[in-house]
Motif scaffolding. Sequence first.
Motif, PDB file in Angstrom:
ATOM      1  N   ILE A  18       0.520  -1.220   0.294  1.00 10.25           N
ATOM      2  CA  ILE A  18      -0.100  -0.014   0.037  1.00 10.25           C
ATOM      3  C   ILE A  18       0.966   1.029  -0.007  1.00 10.25           C
ATOM      4  O   ILE A  18       0.426   1.963  -1.017  1.00 10.25           O
ATOM      5  N   VAL A  19       1.442   1.563   0.851  1.00  9.80           N
ATOM      6  CA  VAL A  19       2.910   2.702   1.344  1.00  9.80           C
ATOM      7  C   VAL A  19       3.464   2.214  -0.363  1.00  9.80           C
ATOM      8  O   VAL A  19       3.634   3.539  -0.949  1.00  9.80           O
ATOM      9  N   LYS A  20       3.828   1.401  -1.093  1.00  6.22           N
ATOM     10  CA  LYS A  20       4.653   0.874  -2.324  1.00  6.22           C
ATOM     11  C   LYS A  20       3.908   2.283  -3.637  1.00  6.22           C
ATOM     12  O   LYS A  20       4.246   3.398  -4.465  1.00  6.22           O
ATOM     13  N   GLU A  21       2.038   1.485  -3.261  1.00  7.47           N
ATOM     14  CA  GLU A  21       1.778   2.302  -4.209  1.00  7.47           C
ATOM     15  C   GLU A  21       1.422   3.811  -4.045  1.00  7.47           C
ATOM     16  O   GLU A  21       1.650   4.585  -5.347  1.00  7.47           O
ATOM     17  N   GLU A  22       1.251   4.002  -2.911  1.00  8.25           N
ATOM     18  CA  GLU A  22       0.686   6.139  -2.684  1.00  8.25           C
ATOM     19  C   GLU A  22       2.139   6.418  -3.298  1.00  8.25           C
ATOM     20  O   GLU A  22       2.261   7.279  -4.034  1.00  8.25           O
ATOM     21  N   CYS A  23       3.969   5.668  -2.909  1.00  7.04           N
ATOM     22  CA  CYS A  23       5.250   6.955  -2.833  1.00  7.04           C
ATOM     23  C   CYS A  23       4.891   7.155  -4.611  1.00  7.04           C
ATOM     24  O   CYS A  23       5.370   7.575  -5.002  1.00  7.04           O
ATOM     25  N   LEU A  24       4.780   5.527  -5.826  1.00  8.12           N
ATOM     26  CA  LEU A  24       4.397   5.790  -6.505  1.00  8.12           C
ATOM     27  C   LEU A  24       3.489   6.803  -7.344  1.00  8.12           C
ATOM     28  O   LEU A  24       3.862   7.691  -8.037  1.00  8.12           O
ATOM     29  N   ARG A  25       2.119   6.818  -6.777  1.00  8.14           N
ATOM     30  CA  ARG A  25       1.314   7.302  -7.732  1.00  8.14           C
ATOM     31  C   ARG A  25       1.627   9.308  -6.682  1.00  8.14           C
ATOM     32  O   ARG A  25       1.124   9.582  -7.901  1.00  8.14           O
ATOM     33  N   ALA A  26       2.258   9.111  -5.882  1.00  6.49           N
ATOM     34  CA  ALA A  26       2.903  10.683  -5.612  1.00  6.49           C
ATOM     35  C   ALA A  26       3.995  11.114  -6.433  1.00  6.49           C
ATOM     36  O   ALA A  26       3.284  11.940  -6.714  1.00  6.49           O
ATOM     37  N   ALA A  27       4.294  10.136  -7.015  1.00  8.21           N
ATOM     38  CA  ALA A  27       5.960  10.236  -8.035  1.00  8.21           C
ATOM     39  C   ALA A  27       5.544  10.988  -8.812  1.00  8.21           C
ATOM     40  O   ALA A  27       5.838  11.559  -9.722  1.00  8.21           O
TER      41      ALA A  27
END
Length: 67
Positions: A18-27
């Motif tokens: 979940i955290v990885k996906e949100e980091c990618l979305r933010a980037a």
Amino acid sequence: MLTHETDLTKRQIEIAEIVKEECLRAAVKGYENAAMSGLCCEGAWEAATGAVKMLDVELLLKQNEII
């Protein structure tokens, strides 16, 4: 391969994903917004990494009912 009781639990892996996906979305969002604003690639990259740094992990975990 994770097989021992002390290895990561399925829930821990789910949280990490979940955290990885949100980091990618933010980037991606940070990069796209910066590029549309006319920043060069380097500037857009800095905006992307800045978006990840500003990610509110506590809020993310609350939104996903993890904490």
